[in-house]
Design a protein around this motif. Structure first.
Motif, PDB file in Angstrom:
ATOM      1  N   LEU A 314       0.832  -1.193   0.000  1.00 48.52           N
ATOM      2  CA  LEU A 314       0.000   0.000   0.000  1.00 48.52           C
ATOM      3  C   LEU A 314       0.877   1.258   0.000  1.00 48.52           C
ATOM      4  CD1 LEU A 314      -2.757   1.367   0.170  1.00 48.52           C
ATOM      5  CD2 LEU A 314      -2.635   1.162   2.662  1.00 48.52           C
ATOM      6  N   THR A 315       1.975   1.218   0.738  1.00 46.35           N
ATOM      7  CA  THR A 315       2.883   2.373   0.736  1.00 46.35           C
ATOM      8  C   THR A 315       3.453   2.609  -0.653  1.00 46.35           C
ATOM      9  OG1 THR A 315       3.462   1.906   3.039  1.00 46.35           O
ATOM     10  CG2 THR A 315       4.948   3.327   1.805  1.00 46.35           C
ATOM     11  N   THR A 316       3.826   1.511  -1.354  1.00 47.06           N
ATOM     12  CA  THR A 316       4.361   1.639  -2.715  1.00 47.06           C
ATOM     13  C   THR A 316       3.303   2.196  -3.666  1.00 47.06           C
ATOM     14  OG1 THR A 316       5.819  -0.235  -2.284  1.00 47.06           O
ATOM     15  CG2 THR A 316       5.463   0.388  -4.591  1.00 47.06           C
ATOM     16  N   VAL A 317       2.092   1.626  -3.576  1.00 49.37           N
ATOM     17  CA  VAL A 317       1.004   2.117  -4.434  1.00 49.37           C
ATOM     18  C   VAL A 317       0.668   3.558  -4.094  1.00 49.37           C
ATOM     19  CG1 VAL A 317      -1.403   1.759  -5.060  1.00 49.37           C
ATOM     20  CG2 VAL A 317       0.095  -0.202  -4.759  1.00 49.37           C
ATOM     21  N   ARG A 318       0.706   3.906  -2.800  1.00 46.51           N
ATOM     22  CA  ARG A 318       0.432   5.285  -2.393  1.00 46.51           C
ATOM     23  C   ARG A 318       1.440   6.237  -3.010  1.00 46.51           C
ATOM     24  NH1 ARG A 318      -3.073   8.870  -0.923  1.00 46.51           N
ATOM     25  NH2 ARG A 318      -3.987   7.503   0.659  1.00 46.51           N
ATOM     26  N   MET A 319       2.715   5.878  -3.003  1.00 45.93           N
ATOM     27  CA  MET A 319       3.743   6.742  -3.591  1.00 45.93           C
ATOM     28  C   MET A 319       3.511   6.906  -5.089  1.00 45.93           C
ATOM     29  SD  MET A 319       7.062   5.271  -1.538  1.00 45.93           S
ATOM     30  CE  MET A 319       8.165   6.266  -2.520  1.00 45.93           C
ATOM     31  N   ALA A 320       3.208   5.779  -5.762  1.00 44.42           N
ATOM     32  CA  ALA A 320       2.942   5.877  -7.207  1.00 44.42           C
ATOM     33  C   ALA A 320       1.692   6.695  -7.464  1.00 44.42           C
ATOM     34  CB  ALA A 320       2.795   4.476  -7.797  1.00 44.42           C
ATOM     35  N   GLY A 321       0.659   6.506  -6.635  1.00 44.94           N
ATOM     36  CA  GLY A 321      -0.577   7.255  -6.805  1.00 44.94           C
ATOM     37  C   GLY A 321      -0.360   8.738  -6.576  1.00 44.94           C
ATOM     38  N   ASP A 322       0.465   9.106  -5.588  1.00 43.12           N
ATOM     39  CA  ASP A 322       0.742  10.521  -5.337  1.00 43.12           C
ATOM     40  C   ASP A 322       1.442  11.150  -6.541  1.00 43.12           C
ATOM     41  OD1 ASP A 322      -0.415  10.342  -2.862  1.00 43.12           O
ATOM     42  OD2 ASP A 322       1.479  10.074  -1.771  1.00 43.12           O
ATOM     43  N   VAL A 323       2.366  10.386  -7.152  1.00 42.87           N
ATOM     44  CA  VAL A 323       3.071  10.911  -8.333  1.00 42.87           C
ATOM     45  C   VAL A 323       2.079  11.140  -9.475  1.00 42.87           C
ATOM     46  CG1 VAL A 323       4.786  10.362 -10.085  1.00 42.87           C
ATOM     47  CG2 VAL A 323       5.276   9.883  -7.677  1.00 42.87           C
ATOM     48  N   LEU A 324       1.231  10.171  -9.718  1.00 39.79           N
ATOM     49  CA  LEU A 324       0.243  10.313 -10.791  1.00 39.79           C
ATOM     50  C   LEU A 324      -0.738  11.443 -10.483  1.00 39.79           C
ATOM     51  CD1 LEU A 324      -0.544   6.553 -11.554  1.00 39.79           C
ATOM     52  CD2 LEU A 324       0.833   8.130 -12.915  1.00 39.79           C
ATOM     53  N   HIS A 325      -1.152  11.554  -9.198  1.00 35.31           N
ATOM     54  CA  HIS A 325      -2.108  12.601  -8.842  1.00 35.31           C
ATOM     55  C   HIS A 325      -1.487  13.975  -9.006  1.00 35.31           C
ATOM     56  CE1 HIS A 325      -4.609  15.123  -6.151  1.00 35.31           C
ATOM     57  NE2 HIS A 325      -5.604  14.332  -6.612  1.00 35.31           N
ATOM     58  N   ASP A 326      -0.198  14.129  -8.659  1.00 34.67           N
ATOM     59  CA  ASP A 326       0.454  15.427  -8.801  1.00 34.67           C
ATOM     60  C   ASP A 326       0.638  15.796 -10.266  1.00 34.67           C
ATOM     61  OD1 ASP A 326       0.549  15.592  -6.067  1.00 34.67           O
ATOM     62  OD2 ASP A 326       2.620  14.847  -5.916  1.00 34.67           O
TER      63      ASP A 326
END
Length: 550
Positions: A314-326
């Motif tokens: 979840l931490t890995t997906v969260r980091m990737a999701g934050d990058v995509l969201h930004d």
């Protein structure tokens, strides 16, 4: 105002009476036995008294008739001339009284019966120590006042004349009276040819003494019999009650978690078979409970392990999701919307994972409180401020009544805030949009024992029976309704566990179309048990048709 407490020494006898079936059986047996013994004793005393009196009456009548015949014979044999009536009466009375003194009865001769003068003024002679006026019944005197009246008898009270020099009846009580029988007959005196009355008085002192001895014997026997019945009943009931008490003690130990406890089986009677069946039941329950405990332990461990294992991906997906969201501004509209949805679902997934970890702590019994003095009003204001944006987005206004009122409780501030936040966000999810204003009303209440918070909404409400189901995990009142606040379905379950951890109450009320109200009640001190809440569970604005569901 509190009712005065009853001292424990006064509560102990009623408690013993309610809890001891052996005492109730012995007491009821004694009461019934006492009733039966009293009835039988009364019957025996009555039969004994009647028998004594009948025998005495027969003997008295026979002896009186014999005395009357002898007296009449002597009178007929006496010379006609040379003797006046008074001397003849005295001679007759002297002989009869002399025989009466040796046989224990008393004699009264009065007359003439047709003189019409009172007994005290008539010519009379009688045994010494007898109060004639008080002893002889008036009805008998009236009967004997008629010449030619036949013999008669009646019961009377033999009264002693205490002013005399002698007291013929030595066994009389201090008041000078004993029961007796008086037999009356008439004699014709040759000296004047007139009729005189002969009264023979037989005291029943011996019969009274005999009846007293019989009564005393019956009372002694009754007391001894009652004691014997009580002892026998106690021993018999003890044989039955003792195994039941042992079964109760073993059942209490089983309920306390000591699943290895068993009853000792002795003999082959019904109680032994009951003990065998009880032991079999306990063994089956122990086996099933251990299976359920093992299953629950595996389930809790699985949830805990999965929750912990999901944190890393979840931490890995969260980091990737934050990058995509930004970087969503550089994407095409479809890809940018997908990035926003991914971020929203990641937030919800992270919340769900945190709730699962919290639930696993409750299931494992690892949750602890960090107690401090908390002003519940401050907690409510913080929650309202933090959820105001969500309420405005939903179009719902929140009102707090008595917001400045101190509402103190010894509690864990973090957990209390989580409880209130879950209640408020749940109310926002279910409040009627565009309905009554304000859409949510929060009330505070406090008394000397408890502090309470009530969250009222005017939304879809609850169907009958749903107030108990609303705290179940993942339960929804309306499965088709979306969660506006992004909840996981575990919020109310966690709130209930937090409330129980504080020793408080979390209750729900609701009616279809009339909204719902959730009430949180916390004790002012953590070591105090709740007895009542300062706020009602049914809202004040509920109609009379509504009924409270706790």
């Amino acid at each position: 105002m509190r009712a005065p407490r009853v001292p424990s020494r006064l509560r102990r006898p009623p408690t013993f009476w309610r809890r001891s079936i052996q005492a109730r059986v012995v007491a009821s047996t004694l009461v019934l036995s006492a009733v039966v013994i009293c009835a039988v004793g009364w019957y025996l005393l009555r039969q004994t008294r009647d028998g004594l009196l009948e025998n005495r009456v027969d003997a008295v009548l026979a002896e009186s008739a014999s005395a009357t015949r002898d007296a009449q014979g002597r009178l007929q044999a006496a010379p006609v001339g040379g003797t006046d009536a008074a001397s003849q009466v005295q001679d007759l009375a002297r002989e009869i009284i002399g025989r009466a003194d040796t046989r224990g009865y008393q004699v009264v001769i009065t007359g003439p019966v047709d003189a019409g003068v009172p007994l005290s003024d008539a010519v009379a002679t009688y045994s010494a120590g007898l109060d004639v006026v008080a002893t002889l019944p008036t009805a008998l005197l009236d009967r004997m006042s008629t010449v030619g009246a036949g013999p008669a008898w009646t019961y009377t009270e033999v009264i002693s004349d205490r002013t005399g020099e002698t007291d013929v009846i030595s066994d009389q009580p201090e008041d000078g009276s004993v029961p007796g029988i008086v037999v009356a007959s008439q004699l014709r005196l040759p000296a004047d040819g007139r009729t005189y009355a002969l009264y023979v008085v037989y005291p029943l002192a011996e019969e009274q003494e005999t009846l007293g001895l019989v009564t005393q014997a019956l009372l002694t026997a009754a007391v001894l019999l009652l004691v014997l019945v009580a002892g026998i009943t106690w021993l018999v009931t003890r044989q039955v009650v003792t195994p039941v008490r042992l079964a109760r003690q073993v059942a209490e130990r089983l309920a306390a978690g000591r699943l290895q406890e068993r009853l000792r089986v002795t003999g082959e009677d019904d109680l032994a078979r009951l003990a065998t069946s009880f032991n079999q039941m306990a063994s089956n329950l122990q086996r099933q409970i251990r299976q359920l405990e093992e299953l629950s332990r595996v389930q809790r461990r699985f949830v805990s392990d999965v929750s912990h294992e999901l944190r890393t991906p979840l931490t890995t997906v969260r980091m990737a999701g934050d990058v995509l969201h930004d970087a969503r501004s550089s994407f095409d509209p479809g890809t940018a919307r997908a990035a926003e949805l991914l971020q929203t679902e990641l937030d919800r997934f992270e919340t769900l994972l945190a709730d699962l970890l919290e639930i696993s702590r409750f299931d494992a019994g690892a949750a602890v409180l960090d107690l401090e003095d908390v002003n519940v009003g401050d907690v409510v204001r913080r929650v309202v401020d933090s959820t105001r944006a969500l309420a405005e987005q939903r179009g719902v206004r929140i009102a707090v009544e008595d917001a400045d009122r101190p509402c103190l409780a010894e509690a864990d501030a973090r957990r209390v805030e989580r409880i209130v936040r879950n209640l408020v966000t749940n109310a926002i999810d279910h409040a009627a949009v565009g309905g009554r204003d304000p859409g949510i009303v929060i009330r505070l209440g406090v008394d000397e024992d408890a502090s309470a918070v009530a969250v009222r909404d005017y939304g879809i409400g609850l169907e009958p029976g749903e107030s108990a189901m609303v705290f179940n995990r993942f339960w929804r009142a309306d499965p088709a309704r979306a969660r506006t606040s992004g909840g996981t379905g575990l919020g109310l379950s966690i709130a209930l566990e937090d409330t129980h951890l504080h020793g408080g109450w979390l209750q729900a009320w609701g009616r279809p179309g009339r909204g719902a109200q959730f009430r949180l009640t916390l004790p002012r001190r953590s070591d105090h048990a709740l007895r009542r809440s300062p706020l009602p569970l049914q809202p004040d604005d509920a109609t009379d048709r509504d009924e409270v569901t706790a």
